[in-house]
Design an enzyme around this catalytic site. Structure first.
Site, PDB file in Angstrom:
ATOM      1  N   THR A  14      -3.665   5.621   3.648  1.00 43.92           N
ATOM      2  CA  THR A  14      -2.389   6.181   3.196  1.00 43.92           C
ATOM      3  C   THR A  14      -2.544   6.965   1.897  1.00 43.92           C
ATOM      4  O   THR A  14      -1.760   7.874   1.628  1.00 43.92           O
ATOM      5  CB  THR A  14      -1.354   5.039   3.061  1.00 43.92           C
ATOM      6  OG1 THR A  14      -1.457   4.202   4.213  1.00 43.92           O
ATOM      7  CG2 THR A  14       0.050   5.565   2.994  1.00 43.92           C
TER       8      THR A  14
ATOM      9  N   LYS B  80       0.841  -1.216   0.000  1.00 45.17           N
ATOM     10  CA  LYS B  80       0.000   0.000   0.000  1.00 45.17           C
ATOM     11  C   LYS B  80       0.866   1.252   0.000  1.00 45.17           C
ATOM     12  O   LYS B  80       0.446   2.306  -0.485  1.00 45.17           O
ATOM     13  CB  LYS B  80      -0.994  -0.025   1.161  1.00 45.17           C
ATOM     14  CG  LYS B  80      -0.412   0.016   2.580  1.00 45.17           C
ATOM     15  CD  LYS B  80      -0.080   1.400   3.082  1.00 45.17           C
ATOM     16  CE  LYS B  80       0.665   1.362   4.408  1.00 45.17           C
ATOM     17  NZ  LYS B  80       1.107   2.692   4.878  1.00 45.17           N
TER      18      LYS B  80
END
Ligand SMILES: NC(=O)c1ccc[n+]([C@@H]2O[C@H](COP(=O)([O-])OP(=O)(O)OC[C@H]3O[C@@H](n4cnc5c(N)ncnc54)[C@H](O)[C@@H]3O)[C@@H](O)[C@H]2O)c1
Ligand SMILES: O=P(O)(O)OC[C@H](O)CO
Length: 314
Positions: free
Chosen positions: A236, A179
């Protein structure tokens, strides 16, 4: 049961602060000149509880459970030098990355250096500052041994920090590592002015390639859809608190980025590219991030590279 945290960066310090409320905790850092102030400059505004012991001596850290909160690219070197001290204990990786030298995740590095240890992974959507402030946070605790997973889940959960457990170590670990790469791409899209629709495409296509690589490496697809994968990807790719996202913003806008900041996704993108070639898996977003981070690809060509790929089924 006692806890030690290796790595007095933002994340290690935040975990040590909240866990010190329920057990004896020792926090190790290589440079703890700040310790007398009871405030770590990497985690400003958070006063360390009096019960938390800060040390630069690893001999003080031989606890039942040891959290390894060093950056992923540093962990292998640390374990090569100091791993034998910690063998046989419960070792919990808190790093989100893939080691460039070995192309493996932190859990494999720990397992190789400490063959008698019980290896676990703590990961999921969480900013150090949020955890340290006691804000509600849910994480994933992964351990192949279900009993150890349950025991660690209880040991490391607090009132505000809620741990879910899984035995899928590769799934949890790879979600957290991959990620960061996609967050750099999302930041670059925003930094370049491509807009929120472009970001949503990158997050979604990025998630598809995360699942492709992770399942090829033994992860379960449903783990990628959980906190450690999709949950952390969403956080994120959408928050300015993220260093990976902010690094992407700077790349996209052609601005410099503060040297010395921990940006795990940059090295991990290069590791992912190497793994993808080795395994014959298409990872276009990650390849692009590796090229941008290495300076091989200019931002003005990045969009063309993605848009000119052959049209295909979703
Ligand atoms: N900060 C967060 O919000 C957060 C949240 C979840 C996970 N993480 C993960 O935690 C890991 C650590 O990140 P961080 O935010 O704490 O980083 P940080 O930049 O705040 O701190 C890194 C720490 O590592 C230490 N260090 C660097 N090289 C070292 C070496 N060779 N030997 C010993 N110590 C060394 C530095 O002195 C510093 O204390 C990363 O993998 C990150 O992805 C961070
Ligand atoms: O600041 P980042 O980009 O390293 O992200 C921190 C955490 O991994 C978010 O879950």
């Amino acid at each position: 049961m006692s806890v030690a945290v290796i790595g007095a960066g933002a994340f290690g310090t935040a975990l040590a602060v909240v866990l010190a409320g329920k057990a004896p905790v020792t926090l190790w850092g290589r440079d703890i000149g700040w310790a007398g102030t009871r405030e770590n400059p990497r985690l400003p505004g958070i006063r360390l509880p009096d019960s938390l012991r800060v040390t630069d001596a690893l001999q003080d850290c031989l606890a039942d459970t040891v959290l390894l909160a060093l950056p992923a690219q540093v962990l292998g070197g640390f374990l090569a030098e100091q791993g034998q001290l910690f063998d046989g204990r419960r070792l919990v990786s808190c790093a989100k990355g893939i080691d460039l030298a070995s192309l493996t995740g932190p859990s494999a590095l720990i397992g190789a250096a400490c063959p008698q240890a019980t290896v676990a992974v703590l990961t999921g959507p969480s900013f150090a500052a949020d955890i340290a402030r006691g804000l509600p946070t849910a994480l994933t605790l992964a351990c192949a041994d279900p009993q150890a997973a349950q025991s660690l889940q209880h040991q490391l959960s607090t009132g505000a920090l809620r741990l879910y457990r899984t035995t899928d170590v590769p799934g949890a670990e790879l979600g957290g590592a991959l990620k960061n790469v996609i967050a750099i791409a999302a930041g670059a899209a925003i930094g370049a002015g491509y807009g929120d629709s472009a970001r949503a495409s990158i997050v979604t296509r990025g998630f598809a390639e995360m699942v492709r690589l992770a399942t090829a490496l033994g992860a379960r697809a449903e783990t990628l859809a959980g906190l450690s994968g999709l949950g952390d990807l969403v956080l994120t790719c959408t928050s300015d608190q993220s260093r990976n996202f902010r690094y992407g913003l700077a790349l996209g806008a052609g601005r410099d980025f503060a040297a010395g900041t921990t940006v795990e996704g940059a090295a991990t993108a290069r590791a992912v590219t190497a793994l993808a070639v080795r395994m014959g898996i298409e990872m276009p977003v990650s390849n692009l991030v590796a090229g941008l981070a290495e300076g091989r690809i200019a931002m003005e060509h990045a969009l063309d590279i993605l848009l000119n790929r052959p049209l295909k089924e979703e």
